[in-house]
Design an enzyme around this catalytic site. Structure first.
Site, PDB file in Angstrom:
ATOM      1  N   PRO A 181       0.694  -1.466  -0.348  1.00 55.34           N
ATOM      2  CA  PRO A 181       0.275  -0.007   0.160  1.00 55.34           C
ATOM      3  C   PRO A 181       0.689   1.167   0.060  1.00 55.34           C
ATOM      4  O   PRO A 181      -0.048   2.290  -0.467  1.00 55.34           O
ATOM      5  CB  PRO A 181      -1.018  -0.209   1.266  1.00 55.34           C
ATOM      6  CG  PRO A 181      -0.134  -0.691   2.418  1.00 55.34           C
ATOM      7  CD  PRO A 181       0.484  -1.917   1.409  1.00 55.34           C
ATOM      8  N   GLU A 215      10.117   2.130   5.393  1.00 55.51           N
ATOM      9  CA  GLU A 215      12.106   1.741   6.527  1.00 55.51           C
ATOM     10  C   GLU A 215      12.365   0.763   6.944  1.00 55.51           C
ATOM     11  O   GLU A 215      13.097   1.252   8.001  1.00 55.51           O
ATOM     12  CB  GLU A 215      12.766   3.488   6.535  1.00 55.51           C
ATOM     13  CG  GLU A 215      11.090   3.857   8.127  1.00 55.51           C
ATOM     14  CD  GLU A 215      10.012   5.130   7.697  1.00 55.51           C
ATOM     15  OE1 GLU A 215       9.710   4.014   7.023  1.00 55.51           O
ATOM     16  OE2 GLU A 215       9.547   5.204   8.555  1.00 55.51           O
ATOM     17  N   HIS A 222      15.065   8.179  -0.302  1.00 58.32           N
ATOM     18  CA  HIS A 222      13.774   8.142   1.242  1.00 58.32           C
ATOM     19  C   HIS A 222      14.063   7.044   1.794  1.00 58.32           C
ATOM     20  O   HIS A 222      14.366   7.845   3.344  1.00 58.32           O
ATOM     21  CB  HIS A 222      12.201   8.913   0.172  1.00 58.32           C
ATOM     22  CG  HIS A 222      11.665   8.784   1.687  1.00 58.32           C
ATOM     23  ND1 HIS A 222      10.931  10.298   1.700  1.00 58.32           N
ATOM     24  CD2 HIS A 222      10.848   8.277   2.211  1.00 58.32           C
ATOM     25  CE1 HIS A 222      10.254  10.034   2.437  1.00 58.32           C
ATOM     26  NE2 HIS A 222      10.583   8.713   3.075  1.00 58.32           N
ATOM     27  N   GLU A 223      13.792   5.976   1.844  1.00 57.28           N
ATOM     28  CA  GLU A 223      13.922   5.109   2.490  1.00 57.28           C
ATOM     29  C   GLU A 223      15.351   4.873   3.330  1.00 57.28           C
ATOM     30  O   GLU A 223      15.496   4.557   4.907  1.00 57.28           O
ATOM     31  CB  GLU A 223      13.045   3.576   2.319  1.00 57.28           C
ATOM     32  CG  GLU A 223      11.799   3.832   1.729  1.00 57.28           C
ATOM     33  CD  GLU A 223      10.899   4.484   2.370  1.00 57.28           C
ATOM     34  OE1 GLU A 223      10.894   4.595   3.567  1.00 57.28           O
ATOM     35  OE2 GLU A 223       9.697   5.059   1.781  1.00 57.28           O
ATOM     36  N   HIS A 274      15.881   7.388   6.129  1.00 54.15           N
ATOM     37  CA  HIS A 274      15.248   7.226   7.412  1.00 54.15           C
ATOM     38  C   HIS A 274      16.002   6.732   8.023  1.00 54.15           C
ATOM     39  O   HIS A 274      15.940   6.289   9.968  1.00 54.15           O
ATOM     40  CB  HIS A 274      13.677   6.060   7.294  1.00 54.15           C
ATOM     41  CG  HIS A 274      12.794   7.631   7.185  1.00 54.15           C
ATOM     42  ND1 HIS A 274      11.953   8.014   7.811  1.00 54.15           N
ATOM     43  CD2 HIS A 274      11.704   7.103   5.656  1.00 54.15           C
ATOM     44  CE1 HIS A 274      10.856   9.093   6.961  1.00 54.15           C
ATOM     45  NE2 HIS A 274      10.896   7.755   6.589  1.00 54.15           N
ATOM     46  N   GLU A 300       9.509  12.435   8.631  1.00 54.02           N
ATOM     47  CA  GLU A 300       8.986  12.266   7.800  1.00 54.02           C
ATOM     48  C   GLU A 300      10.108  13.272   6.799  1.00 54.02           C
ATOM     49  O   GLU A 300      10.001  14.099   5.650  1.00 54.02           O
ATOM     50  CB  GLU A 300       7.493  12.324   7.042  1.00 54.02           C
ATOM     51  CG  GLU A 300       7.333  11.088   7.574  1.00 54.02           C
ATOM     52  CD  GLU A 300       7.866   9.605   6.974  1.00 54.02           C
ATOM     53  OE1 GLU A 300       8.694   9.910   5.992  1.00 54.02           O
ATOM     54  OE2 GLU A 300       7.672   9.145   7.454  1.00 54.02           O
ATOM     55  N   ASP A 317      -3.579   7.139  10.647  1.00 53.56           N
ATOM     56  CA  ASP A 317      -3.547   7.249   8.706  1.00 53.56           C
ATOM     57  C   ASP A 317      -4.056   7.998   8.814  1.00 53.56           C
ATOM     58  O   ASP A 317      -4.556   8.433   7.736  1.00 53.56           O
ATOM     59  CB  ASP A 317      -4.204   5.379   8.921  1.00 53.56           C
ATOM     60  CG  ASP A 317      -3.326   4.218   9.502  1.00 53.56           C
ATOM     61  OD1 ASP A 317      -2.067   4.556   9.982  1.00 53.56           O
ATOM     62  OD2 ASP A 317      -3.778   3.018   9.584  1.00 53.56           O
ATOM     63  N   TYR A 319       5.722  15.402   5.411  1.00 54.37           N
ATOM     64  CA  TYR A 319       7.107  15.484   4.400  1.00 54.37           C
ATOM     65  C   TYR A 319       7.534  16.956   3.840  1.00 54.37           C
ATOM     66  O   TYR A 319       8.431  17.037   4.003  1.00 54.37           O
ATOM     67  CB  TYR A 319       6.287  14.790   2.766  1.00 54.37           C
ATOM     68  CG  TYR A 319       5.740  13.313   3.390  1.00 54.37           C
ATOM     69  CD1 TYR A 319       7.315  12.544   3.370  1.00 54.37           C
ATOM     70  CD2 TYR A 319       4.681  12.879   3.754  1.00 54.37           C
ATOM     71  CE1 TYR A 319       6.666  10.271   3.498  1.00 54.37           C
ATOM     72  CE2 TYR A 319       4.672  11.829   4.379  1.00 54.37           C
ATOM     73  CZ  TYR A 319       6.083  10.850   4.071  1.00 54.37           C
ATOM     74  OH  TYR A 319       5.053   9.425   4.534  1.00 54.37           O
ATOM     75  N   ARG A 345      -1.801   2.893  -2.316  1.00 58.45           N
ATOM     76  CA  ARG A 345      -2.172   4.498  -1.934  1.00 58.45           C
ATOM     77  C   ARG A 345      -2.378   5.545  -2.034  1.00 58.45           C
ATOM     78  O   ARG A 345      -2.967   5.907  -3.054  1.00 58.45           O
ATOM     79  CB  ARG A 345      -2.584   4.683  -0.537  1.00 58.45           C
ATOM     80  CG  ARG A 345      -3.620   3.261   0.401  1.00 58.45           C
ATOM     81  CD  ARG A 345      -4.133   3.978   1.999  1.00 58.45           C
ATOM     82  NE  ARG A 345      -2.986   4.472   2.068  1.00 58.45           N
ATOM     83  CZ  ARG A 345      -2.714   5.206   3.288  1.00 58.45           C
ATOM     84  NH1 ARG A 345      -3.924   4.978   4.057  1.00 58.45           N
ATOM     85  NH2 ARG A 345      -2.108   5.503   4.011  1.00 58.45           N
ATOM     86  N   LYS A 346      -1.220   6.039  -2.940  1.00 56.33           N
ATOM     87  CA  LYS A 346      -0.698   7.337  -2.969  1.00 56.33           C
ATOM     88  C   LYS A 346      -1.404   7.452  -5.224  1.00 56.33           C
ATOM     89  O   LYS A 346      -1.459   8.523  -5.292  1.00 56.33           O
ATOM     90  CB  LYS A 346       0.645   7.726  -3.474  1.00 56.33           C
ATOM     91  CG  LYS A 346       0.688   8.888  -3.383  1.00 56.33           C
ATOM     92  CD  LYS A 346       2.370   8.983  -3.603  1.00 56.33           C
ATOM     93  CE  LYS A 346       2.573   9.857  -5.158  1.00 56.33           C
ATOM     94  NZ  LYS A 346       4.359   9.290  -5.128  1.00 56.33           N
TER      95      LYS A 346
HETATM   96  N1  BES Z   1       7.257   6.064   6.810  1.00 54.11           N
HETATM   97  C1  BES Z   1       6.828   5.945   5.742  1.00 54.11           C
HETATM   98  C2  BES Z   1       5.026   5.396   5.452  1.00 54.11           C
HETATM   99  C3  BES Z   1       4.533   5.746   6.475  1.00 54.11           C
HETATM  100  C4  BES Z   1       4.679   6.385   7.026  1.00 54.11           C
HETATM  101  C5  BES Z   1       3.441   4.457   6.711  1.00 54.11           C
HETATM  102  C6  BES Z   1       3.273   6.729   7.928  1.00 54.11           C
HETATM  103  C7  BES Z   1       2.432   4.660   7.623  1.00 54.11           C
HETATM  104  C8  BES Z   1       2.639   5.511   8.103  1.00 54.11           C
HETATM  105  C9  BES Z   1       7.373   5.727   4.204  1.00 54.11           C
HETATM  106  O1  BES Z   1       8.876   6.085   4.553  1.00 54.11           O
HETATM  107  C10 BES Z   1       7.300   6.346   3.207  1.00 54.11           C
HETATM  108  O2  BES Z   1       7.188   8.074   3.361  1.00 54.11           O
HETATM  109  N2  BES Z   1       6.788   6.775   2.502  1.00 54.11           N
HETATM  110  C11 BES Z   1       6.165   6.988   0.926  1.00 54.11           C
HETATM  111  C12 BES Z   1       7.630   7.348  -0.012  1.00 54.11           C
HETATM  112  C13 BES Z   1       8.140   8.980   0.454  1.00 54.11           C
HETATM  113  C14 BES Z   1       8.424   8.498  -1.013  1.00 54.11           C
HETATM  114  C15 BES Z   1       7.171   9.986   0.359  1.00 54.11           C
HETATM  115  C16 BES Z   1       5.322   6.384   0.483  1.00 54.11           C
HETATM  116  O3  BES Z   1       5.099   5.753   0.652  1.00 54.11           O
HETATM  117  O4  BES Z   1       4.688   7.456  -0.334  1.00 54.11           O
HETATM  118 ZN    ZN Z   2       9.245   8.481   5.123  1.00 52.20          ZN
END
Ligand code: BES
Ligand code: ZN
Length: 619
Positions: free
Chosen positions: A284, A289, A313-314, A317, A336, A391, A399, A574-575
């Site tokens: 999702p 990270e 990014h990861e 972290h 973030e 969530d 971010y 999801r994004k």
């Molecule tokens: N740690 C996050 C994912 C996350 C944040 C999961 C808050 C649950 C709650 C991960 O490092 C992240 O930020 N992923 C982003 C990618 C990033 C390049 C912006 C994502 O999944 O879109």
């Molecule tokens: Zn992140």
């Protein structure tokens, strides 16, 4: 009179509601855990779980080492969600004996407290349990949902508060534990964890792991599937399904260079190896990270390294988040925001300033469009999440707004001074959790007091506690986009045909900028012209496809709908899918399409993605 009375009552209710919401928030309190680390702290856990794909269940036990913070403490309280607790025992003088336990009432956001009676001289507590097939932190995939189609796959996603759905534990980033684990799997499969992995361990069906650094619960992760390993560099490698390994190695071959560059700028990497696990497309998130082993969506394997900022990014972290951790989910921006700032810097070192500028502009535009429809309280960096599911507060604010604040500080004190500050910050808070207020106090001492002309506390507080982007904040710019703006404008004005735009040298970022800044209404003939000239419906770059499909939905451009359906059914990130479903729901015909396709896609989505899409498609 009745009206008066009712407005009077309403006024009273409004007042009471205000008083309630003004109840002083304690920044140090984690409002998303029911556990009691201030009385009894868990410091190490030993996990032993069998993975049953038929029942979609993990079953086994966890043993905790405990430290008493309060010598009178009579119970250990753990977080759980949808777990079946079979037994609890306490170890006294080296001998295990059964002890009492009780599950509290269900809180929809937080789950259930598990209260375990703690005999006076017990030094370890053991809980036998099993998970539910609906566990929010697990996704069980059928063979059909994998690349190889032969074997099932399981992965966890613990952040923010889902670790409690697969391990009963103190599920708060204020508690750090080391761990060891044994996972028992079907023989054909390999298990990996956010721990020391043995890259080419023989497939025996029994895998053991050790995480010697203390980590917060949201970073505990495991995955089981038909996984191979291939090294990329000395400390970096790929775990993936066999058919995915080589393309992932090629795409992410710069990971080792990123790791070295980040160490050079921000201090040593504390975690030994840094490997990537490539998940099936229903993962999702873009990435997660998990220490030593970031979990990565396959949707960024574009063939040209255009989307590898996700890896930066990861990886980042490992410093901001895994080493210095947010104390509560209100402070997520510390994780973030710092990570997003570091990502830009790593990308600049590895790929140059043009790419840095383009990615900065795209990130800034994403933030602007999120801010356009976010309620004001969610536009603050430190968001009051009491009574809410963390969530639900997810957006670009922690971010990109977080990173923008750090860019402003960098601009004001100068890059060398800011780099030195950041390196020191990471060293000073290594393996600790901190609140936004502790961050403010630290910045006061290390930047405000040293550069009183450049940085003020009032300004910092505005960034953290006020909505929107403060006036005068840095605004990223990119020369590479100026030409794209001119081309788009000339095409929209009918002065230039699509075939006359020179796109030969365009990068993926320029394409995204070209598409994302189109007016929302375009004519059918314009869409057909773009598609014919640039083959957008057929684009294999998932980000470009996403931007184009959004335009197609807004303008009901039918020739793209077959691709749209395929996209929504195969991708669960999801994004990439949320904006598409949202845009579809804006029109009656779109809503009909969304409902039909969602019915088909939903079984393949992760529980988190299902929750998000349920609220959009079937509100
Ligand atoms: N740690 C996050 C994912 C996350 C944040 C999961 C808050 C649950 C709650 C991960 O490092 C992240 O930020 N992923 C982003 C990618 C990033 C390049 C912006 C994502 O999944 O879109
Ligand atoms: Zn992140």
């Amino acid at each position: 009179m009745i009206r008066l009375l009712s407005t009077g009552l309403l006024g009273l209710f409004a007042l009471l509601a205000q008083v309630a919401s003004a109840t002083t928030l304690d920044p140090a309190q984690d409002y998303h855990s029911l556990s009691n680390p201030h009385q009894v702290l868990t410091t190490h856990l030993n996990l032993d779980l069998a993975v049953d794909f038929k029942k979609r269940e993990l079953a086994g036990h966890v043993i905790f080492d405990i430290t008493r913070k309060d010598s009178e403490a009579k119970e250990l309280v753990l977080d759980t969600r949808d777990l079946t607790i079979i037994a609890a025992s306490a170890r006294i003088d080296g001998k295990w004996q059964k002890t009492g336990f009780k599950l509290g009432k269900v809180d929809p956001a937080m789950g259930q407290a598990l209260r375990i009676a703690l005999p006076k001289s017990a030094d370890q507590i053991k809980v036998q349990y099993r998970t539910s097939p609906q566990a929010s932190g697990l996704q069980w995939l059928t063979p059909a949902q994998t690349a190889g189609k032969q074997h099932p796959f399981l992965f966890t996603q613990a952040q923010a508060i889902h670790a409690r759905s697969f391990i009963p534990l103190q599920d708060t980033p204020q508690v750090r534990t080391t761990y060891v684990a044994t996972l028992r799997t079907p023989k054909a499969l390999r298990a990996v964890m956010s721990a020391e992995n043995t890259p080419n361990a023989p497939k025996t069906g029994v895998y053991t792991f050790k995480m010697p650094q203390a980590i917060p619960s949201y970073l505990i992760a495991l995955a089981v599937g038909d996984l191979d390993f291939k090294a990329m560099g000395e400390r970096t490698g790929i775990y993936a399904e066999p058919s995915m390994v080589d393309s992932a190695v090629a795409e992410f071959e710069d990971t080792e260079a990123m790791l070295e560059a980040t160490e050079k700028a921000y201090g040593p990497y504390s975690w030994g190896r840094y490997d990537l696990l490539i998940l099936p497309p229903s993962f999702p998130f873009g990435g997660m990270e998990n220490p030593r082993l970031s979990f990565i969506t396959p949707t960024v394997i574009a063939g040209d390294k255009s989307l590898v900022s996700l890896i930066a990014h990861e990886l980042a972290h490992s410093w901001s988040g895994n080493t210095v951790t947010n104390a509560t989910w209100r402070d997520l921006w510390l994780n973030e925001g710092h990570t997003t700032y570091l990502t830009y810097r790593i990308m600049e070192i590895i790929y140059g300033t043009d790419r840095f500028n383009m990615e900065s502009v795209l990130g800034y535009q994403d933030l602007q469009s999120d801010l356009a429809d976010l309620p004001l309280p969610y536009q603050q960096l430190a968001i009051d999440l009491r009574g809410k599911d963390p969530d639900d507060a997810f957006s670009d604010v922690p971010y990109e707004k977080g990173a923008l604040l750090l860019k402003e500080l960098e601009a004001r004190v100068g890059r060398p001074a800011f780099d030195a500050y950041l390196k020191q910050y990471i060293a000073d808070f290594a393996f600790q959790s901190l609140t936004s207020e502790e961050w403010l106090a630290y910045v006061q001492k290390h930047l405000v007091d040293k550069y009183p002309e450049q940085v003020s506390m009032a300004r910092l507080k505005q960034w953290i506690y006020q909505p929107g982007i403060p006036e005068g904040a840095p605004k990223p710019e990119s020369d590479a986009f100026t030409k794209v703006d001119q081309d788009r404008a000339a095409w929209l004005a009918g002065e230039r045909r699509a075939s006359q735009i020179d796109v030969a040298q365009w990068t993926v970022h320029q394409w995204l900028y070209f598409l994302n800044n189109m007016p929302s209404a375009l004519k059918a003939a314009q869409l057909a012209e773009l598609d014919k000239q640039f083959k957008l419906t057929a684009s294999r770059n998932n980000e470009i496809a996403h931007s184009w499909l959004l335009i197609a939905i807004r303008n009901q451009y039918q020739p793209a709908y077959e691709r749209l359906e395929d996209y929504l059914v195969h991708i669960g990130r999801r994004k990439l899918i949320t904006p598409l479903y949202k845009a579809l729901m804006d029109s009656p015909t779109g809503a009909k399409f969304a409902k039909r396709v969602y019915a088909k896609a939903r079984p393949g989505y992760h529980p988190l993605a299902q929750g998000t899409m349920d609220a959009i498609v079937n509100p």
